[in-house]
Design a protein around this motif. Structure first.
Motif, PDB file in Angstrom:
ATOM      1  N   SER A   1       0.839  -1.200   0.000  1.00 56.74           N
ATOM      2  CA  SER A   1       0.000   0.000   0.000  1.00 56.74           C
ATOM      3  C   SER A   1       0.874   1.251   0.000  1.00 56.74           C
ATOM      4  CB  SER A   1      -0.914   0.024   1.225  1.00 56.74           C
ATOM      5  OG  SER A   1      -1.761  -1.094   1.254  1.00 56.74           O
ATOM      6  N   LEU A   2       0.314   2.330  -0.537  1.00 59.98           N
ATOM      7  CA  LEU A   2       0.973   3.627  -0.527  1.00 59.98           C
ATOM      8  C   LEU A   2       0.222   4.555   0.419  1.00 59.98           C
ATOM      9  CD1 LEU A   2       1.640   4.095  -4.359  1.00 59.98           C
ATOM     10  CD2 LEU A   2       3.235   3.295  -2.611  1.00 59.98           C
ATOM     11  N   PHE A   3       0.969   5.361   1.171  1.00 60.20           N
ATOM     12  CA  PHE A   3       0.363   6.226   2.184  1.00 60.20           C
ATOM     13  C   PHE A   3       0.899   7.642   2.023  1.00 60.20           C
ATOM     14  CE2 PHE A   3       0.098   8.274   6.318  1.00 60.20           C
ATOM     15  CZ  PHE A   3      -1.181   7.944   6.744  1.00 60.20           C
TER      16      PHE A   3
ATOM     17  N   GLU B   1       5.344  -0.577   3.636  1.00 65.30           N
ATOM     18  CA  GLU B   1       6.206  -1.611   4.210  1.00 65.30           C
ATOM     19  C   GLU B   1       7.626  -1.119   4.474  1.00 65.30           C
ATOM     20  OE1 GLU B   1       6.125  -2.471  -0.305  1.00 65.30           O
ATOM     21  OE2 GLU B   1       4.808  -1.646   1.248  1.00 65.30           O
ATOM     22  N   THR B   2       8.083  -0.086   3.758  1.00 61.32           N
ATOM     23  CA  THR B   2       9.441   0.413   3.964  1.00 61.32           C
ATOM     24  C   THR B   2       9.488   1.749   4.710  1.00 61.32           C
ATOM     25  OG1 THR B   2       9.418   1.495   1.785  1.00 61.32           O
ATOM     26  CG2 THR B   2      10.294  -0.757   1.903  1.00 61.32           C
ATOM     27  N   CYS B   3       8.365   2.432   4.803  1.00 62.67           N
ATOM     28  CA  CYS B   3       8.371   3.779   5.383  1.00 62.67           C
ATOM     29  C   CYS B   3       7.478   3.921   6.609  1.00 62.67           C
ATOM     30  CB  CYS B   3       7.940   4.813   4.329  1.00 62.67           C
ATOM     31  SG  CYS B   3       9.042   4.923   2.896  1.00 62.67           S
ATOM     32  N   LYS B   4       7.037   2.812   7.190  1.00 65.94           N
ATOM     33  CA  LYS B   4       6.108   2.897   8.318  1.00 65.94           C
ATOM     34  C   LYS B   4       6.708   3.687   9.485  1.00 65.94           C
ATOM     35  CE  LYS B   4       3.667  -0.712   9.160  1.00 65.94           C
ATOM     36  NZ  LYS B   4       3.215  -2.064   9.595  1.00 65.94           N
ATOM     37  N   ASP B   5       7.983   3.413   9.808  1.00 66.50           N
ATOM     38  CA  ASP B   5       8.618   4.130  10.915  1.00 66.50           C
ATOM     39  C   ASP B   5       8.780   5.611  10.610  1.00 66.50           C
ATOM     40  OD1 ASP B   5       8.767   1.774  12.299  1.00 66.50           O
ATOM     41  OD2 ASP B   5      10.856   1.354  11.751  1.00 66.50           O
ATOM     42  N   ARG B   6       9.041   5.937   9.360  1.00 65.07           N
ATOM     43  CA  ARG B   6       9.207   7.344   8.989  1.00 65.07           C
ATOM     44  C   ARG B   6       7.859   8.072   8.996  1.00 65.07           C
ATOM     45  NH1 ARG B   6      13.290   6.151   3.886  1.00 65.07           N
ATOM     46  NH2 ARG B   6      15.020   5.317   5.138  1.00 65.07           N
ATOM     47  N   ILE B   7       6.802   7.367   8.612  1.00 66.31           N
ATOM     48  CA  ILE B   7       5.464   7.972   8.692  1.00 66.31           C
ATOM     49  C   ILE B   7       5.125   8.259  10.154  1.00 66.31           C
ATOM     50  CG2 ILE B   7       3.013   7.579   8.292  1.00 66.31           C
ATOM     51  CD1 ILE B   7       3.841   5.776   5.908  1.00 66.31           C
ATOM     52  N   ALA B   8       5.438   7.293  11.026  1.00 69.23           N
ATOM     53  CA  ALA B   8       5.189   7.492  12.457  1.00 69.23           C
ATOM     54  C   ALA B   8       6.000   8.667  12.991  1.00 69.23           C
ATOM     55  CB  ALA B   8       5.520   6.217  13.225  1.00 69.23           C
ATOM     56  N   ALA B   9       7.246   8.803  12.536  1.00 69.51           N
ATOM     57  CA  ALA B   9       8.089   9.917  12.976  1.00 69.51           C
ATOM     58  C   ALA B   9       7.516  11.250  12.498  1.00 69.51           C
ATOM     59  CB  ALA B   9       9.509   9.728  12.456  1.00 69.51           C
ATOM     60  N   ALA B  10       6.973  11.260  11.261  1.00 70.64           N
ATOM     61  CA  ALA B  10       6.381  12.498  10.746  1.00 70.64           C
ATOM     62  C   ALA B  10       5.142  12.877  11.550  1.00 70.64           C
ATOM     63  CB  ALA B  10       6.033  12.322   9.268  1.00 70.64           C
ATOM     64  N   LEU B  11       4.381  11.883  11.960  1.00 72.39           N
ATOM     65  CA  LEU B  11       3.197  12.160  12.777  1.00 72.39           C
ATOM     66  C   LEU B  11       3.570  12.836  14.096  1.00 72.39           C
ATOM     67  CD1 LEU B  11       1.122   8.868  12.243  1.00 72.39           C
ATOM     68  CD2 LEU B  11       0.551  11.148  11.391  1.00 72.39           C
ATOM     69  N   GLU B  12       4.679  12.438  14.646  1.00 76.45           N
ATOM     70  CA  GLU B  12       5.102  13.015  15.924  1.00 76.45           C
ATOM     71  C   GLU B  12       5.484  14.480  15.797  1.00 76.45           C
ATOM     72  OE1 GLU B  12       4.856  11.722  18.881  1.00 76.45           O
ATOM     73  OE2 GLU B  12       3.929   9.959  17.957  1.00 76.45           O
ATOM     74  N   THR B  13       5.756  14.954  14.583  1.00 80.91           N
ATOM     75  CA  THR B  13       6.137  16.359  14.398  1.00 80.91           C
ATOM     76  C   THR B  13       4.926  17.286  14.307  1.00 80.91           C
ATOM     77  OG1 THR B  13       6.170  16.229  11.969  1.00 80.91           O
ATOM     78  CG2 THR B  13       8.184  15.594  13.145  1.00 80.91           C
ATOM     79  N   LEU B  14       3.732  16.731  14.206  1.00 84.14           N
ATOM     80  CA  LEU B  14       2.538  17.558  14.016  1.00 84.14           C
ATOM     81  C   LEU B  14       2.237  18.365  15.270  1.00 84.14           C
ATOM     82  CD1 LEU B  14       0.151  15.102  12.132  1.00 84.14           C
ATOM     83  CD2 LEU B  14       1.768  16.754  11.178  1.00 84.14           C
ATOM     84  N   ARG B  15       1.954  19.634  15.078  1.00 82.17           N
ATOM     85  CA  ARG B  15       1.589  20.527  16.161  1.00 82.17           C
ATOM     86  C   ARG B  15       0.434  21.422  15.703  1.00 82.17           C
ATOM     87  NH1 ARG B  15       4.410  17.424  18.068  1.00 82.17           N
ATOM     88  NH2 ARG B  15       6.279  17.642  19.380  1.00 82.17           N
ATOM     89  N   PRO B  16      -0.450  21.802  16.619  1.00 82.10           N
ATOM     90  CA  PRO B  16      -1.523  22.734  16.230  1.00 82.10           C
ATOM     91  C   PRO B  16      -0.931  24.072  15.815  1.00 82.10           C
ATOM     92  CG  PRO B  16      -1.950  21.745  18.390  1.00 82.10           C
ATOM     93  CD  PRO B  16      -0.535  21.412  18.040  1.00 82.10           C
ATOM     94  N   ILE B  17      -1.564  24.721  14.865  1.00 83.80           N
ATOM     95  CA  ILE B  17      -1.092  26.058  14.500  1.00 83.80           C
ATOM     96  C   ILE B  17      -1.418  27.015  15.646  1.00 83.80           C
ATOM     97  CG2 ILE B  17      -1.348  25.685  12.027  1.00 83.80           C
ATOM     98  CD1 ILE B  17      -3.890  27.415  12.180  1.00 83.80           C
TER      99      ILE B  17
END
Length: 785
Positions: free
Chosen positions: A155-157, A209-225
């Motif tokens: 899958s692509l995310f 399958e190859t970027c799951k950890d990086r997607i999770a890391a990107a999620l952690e960077t999210l902050r409310p404006i």
């Protein structure tokens, strides 16, 4: 494919239909793995070779008369010749699905455009509202982490955010990179830059399958404006005036165009998860939420009628067939026939699931079209504290779904479908043909019937009524591990069964492929010879389904009061017709009033007995309660979207919850109680389990033995029942444990509706259901005079 009719014995003519007072129709759950009796379809291939009637285009089925050279259509009676290849094929009928079962599922060859997409990969895009709170983002992160575990290999995310700008994340490198495109603040201007120019789509869509950890890391960077960012963004176009900061409409429009550029190449269907924490108030598609306020406290304004329709067609137009077709012509420049255009429009449509986590007015009446027109789902959570969003996402992605679906209803010539209800859009050219962008195994649709003329079903024709439902759809099959030639027939059947029923995709290398299938259900009914046979064949749950669809439609067009009036009048007419049919009212009896003679409880017909209680419960449901009673308009819209896709038994549970009692956590006392305090007091049971579909409550009475374990232990019968109920739900129900005398029991007591007044006064009445029956009886007496 599960199919249930309001009556299993059809009325013989229009006079019998009118005399019955019942709706005539059926519900169909086309992608259910089994039928309503738990029987799976006969599977096979070469669906394109299935003979079709030259007159009505119905498919050959087991009810057709077949001889060596020809067959008679079971729907219209036309004699059709058999081609030579069909004659040879039917010489060994035991190996042919359509000869052995009236419920079949056949593989179809892909057409030219579909063959180009056979290696397309599933695409999922999360669009996250940053004009929100930390709690909202934490809930969203947890939900997406659960979703990542449910997504299949290959899958692509894509991760996107929106506020006063759209953020696109590239997670394929060692460090997440975000590119922003600012949204013009006014409702007319489009983006100054296409998303494709900001970031190529294949850079945005990352392999799970190859970027799951990086997607999770990107999620952690999210902050409310921050408030400064919001006002700064708004000031760019409005001379420092703060317009808001939730550019949801512009973001959705841009994402659809963005994804459409790769349809047929990168993917065959894209699902967008839209996480929303409040109303769109910036850019295109911004909504005026001031219409929900104190101005509707006055009785001079019908708030229910004013707040139910959408205030803008913007969101409906985003996913309409016309809009999608224009995008296809731009991106694919294909020359297609009208029918093929409609089919490809569905196939290329992006499926949108909207997750609204908010308790402020968001105008879901306008936003709902994103989900219901695209085959997605609409979820509403009033707070982040007790939200089941993570569980709902995981559950949704772990159940099977089909896409690019076409649903067709055909009937015998004597009758016809009159209306269709559900989350689909009709074909612009062909009657009784509906397109569904995405369909899961729970999605249910409804039809009602009428006679084609005054003839009806002749008692002497010898041809019973027949209904045929054809469902053509596409599914994603596992990545290539073994070629189909290397698999035995039994292995292929097992894999196909897993795909359809469990949505299991093996973790093997390679790309996903598509499979086009044709599922056909042909049902033969009988015609009732008298009114008793009609009443004895009633399925009250399907009757309820048709009623709910009709009152929702009337409520949207004319307001909640008209919906309530329709429901009340229907029960009055049904009761009058029933009493007249059984000659229960003696008009010349001067010793008793007519109302005292009326059988309001349908004591002569057990199949009709549940209907007054169901109508009472529907009138008490927030779906039809008044704005002044405290029903939030967004919650009403959510219920409309939910109830209009539920199969009949689930809808019954949602309207009139199931209440059972237990003497101990391991021993059931009674399987069904009425929803009244009197039932609780007279049962003598200490433990009650209430199932209201979206909510499950275990209630220990105040007189329960203190030695009974609370809450019930995990290995007991009650817990087993709860787990079974939860597993069978399309959404995750909230589970509550309440101990009478210690905890606040309001949540449980609110479901004990039979002592509540149905007139909408808001005050509990000890004669709620009894008074309702008396009112119906008086109305019937007036009607029959």
């Amino acid at each position: 494919m599960a199919v249930r009719a309001t009556v299993s014995r059809f009325p013989i003519d229009s006079d019998a239909l009118e005399a019955s007072g019942l709706p005539w129709g059926l519900t169909v759950t086309p992608f259910a793995a089994k039928d309503e009796n738990g029987i799976a379809p006969a599977r096979g291939s070469n669906g394109h070779l299935l003979p079709r009637c030259e007159n009505c285009y119905a498919y050959f089925n087991t009810y057709c008369e077949l001889d060596q050279w020809a067959w008679n259509c079971s729907l219209c009676g036309t004699l059709n010749g058999l081609p030579s290849d069909a004659i040879a094929r039917y010489s060994n009928p035991h190996s042919i699905p359509e000869m052995s079962s009236s419920f079949i599922d056949l593989e179809l060859p892909l057409d030219g455009s579909e063959e180009e997409m056979t290696q397309a990969r599933p695409v999922y895009v999360a669009a996250i509202d940053l004009s929100s709170s930390e709690e909202f983002l934490e809930l969203t992160k947890s939900s997406l982490l659960a979703a990542l575990e449910a997504l299949s290999p290959g899958s692509l995310f894509g991760l996107a955010t929106f506020s006063h700008k759209i953020g696109l994340y590239d997670v394929q490198g060692p460090v997440p990179v975000v590119k922003n495109v600012f949204i013009p603040p006014d409702a007319e201007s489009k983006l100054p830059l296409e998303l494709e120019d900001a970031m190529p789509l294949l850079q945005f869509l990352a392999p799970v399958e190859t970027c799951k950890d990086r997607i999770a890391a990107a999620l952690e960077t999210l902050r409310p404006i921050t408030s400064w960012e919001r006002s700064s963004g708004a000031a760019q176009g409005m001379d420092g005036v703060l317009m808001g900061g939730r550019g949801f409409g512009t973001a959705m429009e841009a994402l659809f165009n963005y994804l459409g550029s790769e349809f047929g190449n990168t993917f065959a269907l894209a699902r967008v998860f839209a996480f929303l924490s409040g109303p769109p108030d910036y850019g295109r598609g911004q909504l005026d939420t001031s219409r929900y306020g104190e101005q509707y406290a006055s009785k001079r304004v019908d708030a229910d009628r004013a707040l139910l329709p959408e205030q803008t067609p913007f969101y409906k137009d985003l996913v309409s067939p016309t809009s999608i077709l224009s995008k296809i012509e731009i991106f694919l420049t294909l020359e297609l026939t009208a029918l093929l255009q409609a089919t490809i429009a569905v196939q290329s449509g992006v499926c949108v699931d909207v997750f609204a986590v908010t308790n402020e007015y968001t105008d879901l009446a306008s936003l709902k079209f994103l989900s219901i027109e695209s085959g997605g789902s609409l979820f509403l959570y009033s707070s982040t504290d007790d939200s089941t969003l993570p569980q709902d996402m995981f559950r949704m992605l772990n159940r099977p779904y089909a896409f690019n679906c076409v649903l067709r209803m055909r009937t015998s010539t004597e009758f016809k479908p009159l209306h269709s209800f559900g989350h689909f859009f009709p074909d612009p050219q062909y009657e009784n043909l509906q397109h569904i962008i995405c369909c899961d195994s729970y999605a249910t649709y409804a039809y009602d019937f009428d006679f084609a003329d005054n003839t009806g079903f002749s008692r002497h024709s010898g041809y019973p009524p027949v209904v045929q439902i054809a469902f053509q759809y596409t599914v994603v099959v596992p990545p290539e591990g073994l070629s189909s030639s290397e698999l035995s027939a039994s292995s292929r059947n097992i894999i196909a069964s897993c795909i359809l029923e469990m949505n299991l995709i093996p973790c093997t290398r390679g790309k996903h492929t598509l499979q086009r299938r044709l599922r056909i259900r042909t049902m033969q009914f009988s015609a009732a010879q008298n009114i008793n046979e009609i009443y004895d064949s009633v399925d009250h749950e399907v009757v309820l389904s048709l009623l709910v669809h009709k009152v929702i439609l009337v409520s949207l067009e004319d307001g909640v009061r008209e919906g309530r009036a329709l429901l009340h009048d229907w029960l009055v007419i049904l009761t009058a017709q029933y009493n007249d049919a059984f000659n229960l009212v003696q008009y010349k009896n001067v010793n008793k009033s007519m109302s005292s003679q009326i059988d309001i409880t349908f004591s002569q017909c057990p199949q009709l007995e549940p209907l007054p209680r169901l109508v009472f419960a529907l009138l008490r449901n927030p779906l039809l309660r008044f704005h002044e009673e405290g029903v939030h308009p967004d919650y009403r819209i959510y219920l409309q979207c939910l109830f209009s896709v539920l199969e009949p038994s689930s809808l019954h549970c949602g309207i009139y919850p199931s209440l059972m009692s237990y003497s101990t956590p391991d021993k059931q006392a009674y399987p069904r109680h009425s929803l009244s305090r009197a039932a609780l007091m007279t049962s003598g049971s200490p433990i009650f389990f209430l199932d209201a579909y979206t909510t499950l409550i275990v209630f220990y009475s105040s007189t329960a033995d203190p030695s009974l374990p609370f809450p019930p232990p995990q290995d007991c019968l009650l817990r087993k029942t709860i787990n079974e109920v939860k597993q069978g739900r399309s959404i995750t129900p909230k589970l509550m444990f309440i101990r009478g005398g210690h905890d606040d029991a309001t949540a449980f007591e609110n479901y004990l509706i039979e002592e509540q007044d149905v007139d909408g006064s808001g005050f509990a009445s000890a004669m709620g259901f009894v008074a309702f029956l008396d009112d119906i009886s008086q109305s019937v007496a007036e009607y029959m005079k």
